[in-house]
Design a protein around this motif. Structure first.
Motif, PDB file in Angstrom:
ATOM      1  N   PHE A 151       0.861  -1.182   0.000  1.00  0.00           N
ATOM      2  CA  PHE A 151       0.000   0.000   0.000  1.00  0.00           C
ATOM      3  C   PHE A 151       0.894   1.227   0.000  1.00  0.00           C
ATOM      4  O   PHE A 151       1.819   1.329   0.793  1.00  0.00           O
ATOM      5  CB  PHE A 151      -0.932   0.041   1.216  1.00  0.00           C
ATOM      6  N   ASN A 152       0.620   2.131  -0.910  1.00  0.00           N
ATOM      7  CA  ASN A 152       1.382   3.370  -1.016  1.00  0.00           C
ATOM      8  C   ASN A 152       0.400   4.488  -1.289  1.00  0.00           C
ATOM      9  O   ASN A 152      -0.439   4.386  -2.186  1.00  0.00           O
ATOM     10  CB  ASN A 152       2.387   3.254  -2.171  1.00  0.00           C
ATOM     11  N   TYR A 153       0.483   5.567  -0.518  1.00  0.00           N
ATOM     12  CA  TYR A 153      -0.459   6.685  -0.605  1.00  0.00           C
ATOM     13  C   TYR A 153       0.323   7.980  -0.773  1.00  0.00           C
ATOM     14  O   TYR A 153       1.292   8.211  -0.057  1.00  0.00           O
ATOM     15  CB  TYR A 153      -1.290   6.718   0.677  1.00  0.00           C
ATOM     16  N   ARG A 154      -0.088   8.793  -1.716  1.00  0.00           N
ATOM     17  CA  ARG A 154       0.539  10.100  -1.930  1.00  0.00           C
ATOM     18  C   ARG A 154      -0.536  11.158  -2.070  1.00  0.00           C
ATOM     19  O   ARG A 154      -1.478  11.003  -2.847  1.00  0.00           O
ATOM     20  CB  ARG A 154       1.363  10.112  -3.218  1.00  0.00           C
ATOM     21  N   TYR A 155      -0.385  12.221  -1.351  1.00  0.00           N
ATOM     22  CA  TYR A 155      -1.279  13.364  -1.498  1.00  0.00           C
ATOM     23  C   TYR A 155      -1.065  13.963  -2.876  1.00  0.00           C
ATOM     24  O   TYR A 155       0.062  14.232  -3.277  1.00  0.00           O
ATOM     25  CB  TYR A 155      -0.964  14.391  -0.404  1.00  0.00           C
ATOM     26  N   GLY A 156      -2.128  14.128  -3.640  1.00  0.00           N
ATOM     27  CA  GLY A 156      -2.023  14.717  -4.978  1.00  0.00           C
ATOM     28  C   GLY A 156      -2.258  16.221  -4.913  1.00  0.00           C
ATOM     29  O   GLY A 156      -1.363  17.027  -5.075  1.00  0.00           O
ATOM     30  N   ASP A 157      -3.481  16.575  -4.648  1.00  0.00           N
ATOM     31  CA  ASP A 157      -3.870  17.965  -4.466  1.00  0.00           C
ATOM     32  C   ASP A 157      -5.148  17.952  -3.639  1.00  0.00           C
ATOM     33  O   ASP A 157      -5.569  16.905  -3.160  1.00  0.00           O
ATOM     34  CB  ASP A 157      -4.054  18.677  -5.816  1.00  0.00           C
TER      35      ASP A 157
ATOM     36  N   ALA B 182      -8.073  17.962  -4.481  1.00  0.00           N
ATOM     37  CA  ALA B 182      -9.148  17.179  -5.098  1.00  0.00           C
ATOM     38  C   ALA B 182      -8.960  15.671  -4.931  1.00  0.00           C
ATOM     39  O   ALA B 182      -9.944  14.943  -4.811  1.00  0.00           O
ATOM     40  CB  ALA B 182      -9.246  17.517  -6.583  1.00  0.00           C
ATOM     41  N   GLY B 183      -7.717  15.191  -4.961  1.00  0.00           N
ATOM     42  CA  GLY B 183      -7.540  13.745  -4.925  1.00  0.00           C
ATOM     43  C   GLY B 183      -6.179  13.305  -4.451  1.00  0.00           C
ATOM     44  O   GLY B 183      -5.203  14.057  -4.518  1.00  0.00           O
ATOM     45  N   ALA B 184      -6.130  12.074  -3.981  1.00  0.00           N
ATOM     46  CA  ALA B 184      -4.886  11.447  -3.544  1.00  0.00           C
ATOM     47  C   ALA B 184      -4.669  10.198  -4.383  1.00  0.00           C
ATOM     48  O   ALA B 184      -5.623   9.573  -4.845  1.00  0.00           O
ATOM     49  CB  ALA B 184      -4.971  11.089  -2.066  1.00  0.00           C
ATOM     50  N   HIS B 185      -3.409   9.845  -4.571  1.00  0.00           N
ATOM     51  CA  HIS B 185      -3.058   8.711  -5.417  1.00  0.00           C
ATOM     52  C   HIS B 185      -2.521   7.572  -4.550  1.00  0.00           C
ATOM     53  O   HIS B 185      -1.699   7.801  -3.666  1.00  0.00           O
ATOM     54  CB  HIS B 185      -1.997   9.120  -6.437  1.00  0.00           C
ATOM     55  N   GLY B 186      -2.978   6.371  -4.851  1.00  0.00           N
ATOM     56  CA  GLY B 186      -2.512   5.237  -4.079  1.00  0.00           C
ATOM     57  C   GLY B 186      -2.341   4.005  -4.943  1.00  0.00           C
ATOM     58  O   GLY B 186      -2.960   3.887  -6.004  1.00  0.00           O
ATOM     59  N   PHE B 187      -1.471   3.122  -4.492  1.00  0.00           N
ATOM     60  CA  PHE B 187      -1.290   1.816  -5.100  1.00  0.00           C
ATOM     61  C   PHE B 187      -1.633   0.782  -4.036  1.00  0.00           C
ATOM     62  O   PHE B 187      -1.137   0.866  -2.912  1.00  0.00           O
ATOM     63  CB  PHE B 187       0.149   1.599  -5.569  1.00  0.00           C
ATOM     64  N   VAL B 188      -2.464  -0.170  -4.397  1.00  0.00           N
ATOM     65  CA  VAL B 188      -2.858  -1.215  -3.473  1.00  0.00           C
ATOM     66  C   VAL B 188      -2.563  -2.559  -4.125  1.00  0.00           C
ATOM     67  O   VAL B 188      -3.063  -2.834  -5.218  1.00  0.00           O
ATOM     68  CB  VAL B 188      -4.363  -1.129  -3.126  1.00  0.00           C
ATOM     69  N   GLY B 189      -1.742  -3.358  -3.477  1.00  0.00           N
ATOM     70  CA  GLY B 189      -1.478  -4.722  -3.937  1.00  0.00           C
ATOM     71  C   GLY B 189      -2.268  -5.679  -3.077  1.00  0.00           C
ATOM     72  O   GLY B 189      -2.259  -5.580  -1.846  1.00  0.00           O
ATOM     73  N   LEU B 190      -2.995  -6.591  -3.711  1.00  0.00           N
ATOM     74  CA  LEU B 190      -3.839  -7.540  -2.990  1.00  0.00           C
ATOM     75  C   LEU B 190      -3.547  -8.963  -3.447  1.00  0.00           C
ATOM     76  O   LEU B 190      -3.409  -9.216  -4.645  1.00  0.00           O
ATOM     77  CB  LEU B 190      -5.320  -7.239  -3.243  1.00  0.00           C
TER      78      LEU B 190
END
Length: 168
Positions: free
Chosen positions: A119-125, A127-135
């Motif tokens: 799981f990786n989370y980055r604040y975008g702006d 309006a939205g945040a960007h994340g990667f989720v591996g399951l």
């Protein structure tokens, strides 16, 4: 240029595979023989596996010509991680979720009781945040179901990996 021209004339077909499938073939060969091959050297096995799968063939004996042993220890972790994607044991989703309280919580039911591998989370702006989720998933069928579940507009915009889409 000459090699491609010869191949077009003599080959019956070409099978395309990606890096993840090549890494999965590397793991298969290591588990079968105890020897590590480089990703390019494993392409023939990855191609054979893809061809057999795409043509619905099981229980067949096939031969693949292996080449290359240009592998170092530093790359092994990367290969192991990509092999899970190549075998459809993991699905990775890139999600853009609204940057407001409760957005991540809306994503959690989609993940269900699956093991989170990354799981990786980055604040975008604002309006939205960007994340990667591996399951962790048991196979292609569940990866497809996962992709269908994340298309819910309340979750956010999500782009699955090729393996999560079942295209590998």
């Amino acid at each position: 240029v000459h090699t491609f021209r010869i191949c077009r004339r003599l080959l019956d077909g070409i099978v395309l595979v990606d890096t993840d499938a090549s890494c999965a073939a590397m793991r298969d060969m290591f588990e079968d023989t105890g020897r590590v091959r480089e990703p390019a050297g494993a392409l023939s096995v990855a191609g054979a596996k893809a061809w057999l799968r795409d043509n619905g063939m099981t229980g067949k004996t096939v031969a693949a010509i292996l080449s290359g042993a240009n592998m170092n220890v530093d790359r092994l972790r990367h290969v192991a991680e990509r092999a899970d994607l190549g075998e459809c044991r993991e699905a990775i989703l890139a999600a853009t979720i609204p940057e407001r309280p409760g957005s991540f919580r809306k994503l959690c039911p989609v993940m269900g009781r699956r093991a989170v591998t990354e799981f990786n989370y980055r604040y975008g702006d604002s309006a939205g945040a960007h994340g990667f989720v591996g399951l962790r998933v048991p196979g292609r069928h569940e990866a497809d179901a996962l992709v269908a579940a994340v298309q819910d507009p309340g979750v956010g915009r999500t782009e699955p990996t090729a393996h999560a889409r079942g295209q590998a």
